[in-house]
Design a protein around this motif. Structure first.
Motif, PDB file in Angstrom:
ATOM      1  N   ALA A  65       9.070  -3.261 -11.027  1.00  0.00           N
ATOM      2  CA  ALA A  65       8.887  -3.163  -9.698  1.00  0.00           C
ATOM      3  C   ALA A  65       8.419  -1.784  -9.094  1.00  0.00           C
ATOM      4  CB  ALA A  65      10.822  -3.137  -9.096  1.00  0.00           C
ATOM      5  N   TYR A  66       7.616  -2.117  -8.032  1.00  0.00           N
ATOM      6  CA  TYR A  66       7.389  -1.353  -7.554  1.00  0.00           C
ATOM      7  C   TYR A  66       7.255  -1.324  -6.280  1.00  0.00           C
ATOM      8  CZ  TYR A  66       5.332   0.357 -11.260  1.00  0.00           C
ATOM      9  OH  TYR A  66       4.686   1.235 -12.956  1.00  0.00           O
ATOM     10  N   ASP A  67       8.080  -0.500  -5.274  1.00  0.00           N
ATOM     11  CA  ASP A  67       7.286  -0.244  -3.665  1.00  0.00           C
ATOM     12  C   ASP A  67       6.103  -0.266  -3.793  1.00  0.00           C
ATOM     13  OD1 ASP A  67       7.504   0.300  -1.129  1.00  0.00           O
ATOM     14  OD2 ASP A  67       9.634   0.634  -0.827  1.00  0.00           O
ATOM     15  N   LEU A  68       4.925  -0.441  -2.632  1.00  0.00           N
ATOM     16  CA  LEU A  68       3.738  -0.329  -2.738  1.00  0.00           C
ATOM     17  C   LEU A  68       3.041   0.901  -1.399  1.00  0.00           C
ATOM     18  CD1 LEU A  68       1.674  -3.355  -4.689  1.00  0.00           C
ATOM     19  CD2 LEU A  68       2.417  -0.992  -5.348  1.00  0.00           C
ATOM     20  N   SER A  69       4.250   0.634  -0.843  1.00  0.00           N
ATOM     21  CA  SER A  69       4.142   1.922   0.641  1.00  0.00           C
ATOM     22  C   SER A  69       4.653   3.565   0.219  1.00  0.00           C
ATOM     23  CB  SER A  69       6.024   1.541   1.877  1.00  0.00           C
ATOM     24  OG  SER A  69       6.871   1.092   0.955  1.00  0.00           O
ATOM     25  N   LYS A  70       5.287   3.336  -1.011  1.00  0.00           N
ATOM     26  CA  LYS A  70       5.422   4.691  -1.767  1.00  0.00           C
ATOM     27  C   LYS A  70       4.971   4.679  -2.708  1.00  0.00           C
ATOM     28  CE  LYS A  70      10.367   3.658  -1.102  1.00  0.00           C
ATOM     29  NZ  LYS A  70      12.044   4.056  -2.415  1.00  0.00           N
ATOM     30  N   ASP A  71       4.315   6.476  -2.125  1.00  0.00           N
ATOM     31  CA  ASP A  71       2.853   7.272  -3.121  1.00  0.00           C
ATOM     32  C   ASP A  71       2.817   6.741  -4.733  1.00  0.00           C
ATOM     33  OD1 ASP A  71       1.380   7.387  -1.171  1.00  0.00           O
ATOM     34  OD2 ASP A  71       1.109   9.208  -0.557  1.00  0.00           O
ATOM     35  N   ASN A  72       3.879   7.548  -5.511  1.00  0.00           N
ATOM     36  CA  ASN A  72       4.420   7.886  -6.446  1.00  0.00           C
ATOM     37  C   ASN A  72       4.299   6.607  -6.959  1.00  0.00           C
ATOM     38  OD1 ASN A  72       7.455   7.162  -4.957  1.00  0.00           O
ATOM     39  ND2 ASN A  72       8.371   7.980  -7.009  1.00  0.00           N
TER      40      ASN A  72
END
Length: 262
Positions: A65-72
């Motif tokens: 799970a990744y939120d690609l709007s967040k740089d990290n």
């Protein structure tokens, strides 16, 4: 375990594919079909759905799970892709919103561009850098939309994001051709997914329609007379991912039932 003997699409047994937006109707269908094609698949989305978890029984699928709007999260996703040797990126993650032009504010602009353009570019660039560093050929497929082909009164920000995808795809294809990396895009039209129910509800709000009225009207207006299905799009995506399309780069393929002629 899936029965690969029933699969008749391209052979992607050499592919290690990263699919962003893997929860969505199209993304999920791509993951399923890519596994049947023999590919190793990495799937990511903001959350991992129950349907994806059920597919996870397949040893060829990895999920994070990744939120690609967040740089990290972007950085972690790209490290994951590099560590597993991804050679096909399917840049499918996107969000939708709409408002009349005079009400479409900069907060909505920032939200849509963060995922649909900024994250798309970062993923494309990151995977391309990884391929170049490993001296490997590869494929990048970005998701544009019929909405990227022309503006719409209620959908100005979203249309602009999808037009940007087409432009970045062309630039990247020219920049990476000598490295053996092909970059193409697909531009779906109206596809019957859960997202379109949300789109229909927004049209109902702004055009004073009954729920379902806009969807029914638009389906009838498509030259082929119907909404598309996720599998209509997946077939084109896997073709572009395979060696069957080895002489195609820099193109945006319309998958829209004839809505846009080009």
């Amino acid at each position: 375990m899936m029965n690969k003997k029933q699969y008749s699409g391209p052979n992607l047994s050499e592919a290690i594919i990263l699919v962003t937006g893997a929860n969505g109707g199209i993304g999920f269908d791509i993951v399923k079909s890519a596994l049947k094609s023999g590919a190793k698949v990495l799937g990511t989305d903001v959350v991992i759905s129950k349907d994806l978890e059920e597919l996870h029984l397949n040893a060829s699928l990895e999920l994070r799970a990744y939120d690609l709007s967040k740089d990290n999260h972007l950085e972690e996703c790209l490290l994951w892709a590099d560590s597993l040797g991804v050679n096909v990126l399917i840049n499918n993650a996107a969000i939708f919103d709409m408002a009349p032009l005079l009400e479409a504010d900069l907060e909505q602009f920032d939200k849509l561009f963060a995922v649909n353009v900024r994250a798309m570019f970062a993923m494309m660039q990151g995977v391309a850098k990884s391929l170049v560093s490993r001296n490997e050929k590869g494929v990048i497929i970005n998701f544009s939309s019929q909405a990227g082909r022309r503006g719409e009164a209620l959908v100005s920000h979203y249309c602009a994001t999808k037009a940007a995808v087409i432009s970045y795809t062309q630039s990247a294809a020219l920049a990476l051709a000598q490295k053996g990396i092909r970059v193409n895009a697909v531009a779906p039209g109206v596809i019957d997914t859960p997202m379109w129910d949300k789109v229909d509800a927004l049209f109902a709000k702004y055009e004073d329609l009954d729920i379902g009225e806009k969807k029914k009207k638009i389906g009838k207006s498509v030259p082929l007379g119907r909404f598309g299905t996720p599998s209509d799009v997946t077939g084109v995506v896997l073709f572009l991912a395979s060696n069957q399309s080895k002489y195609i780069t820099g193109q945006t393929i319309n998958v829209d039932g004839g809505n846009v002629l080009s």
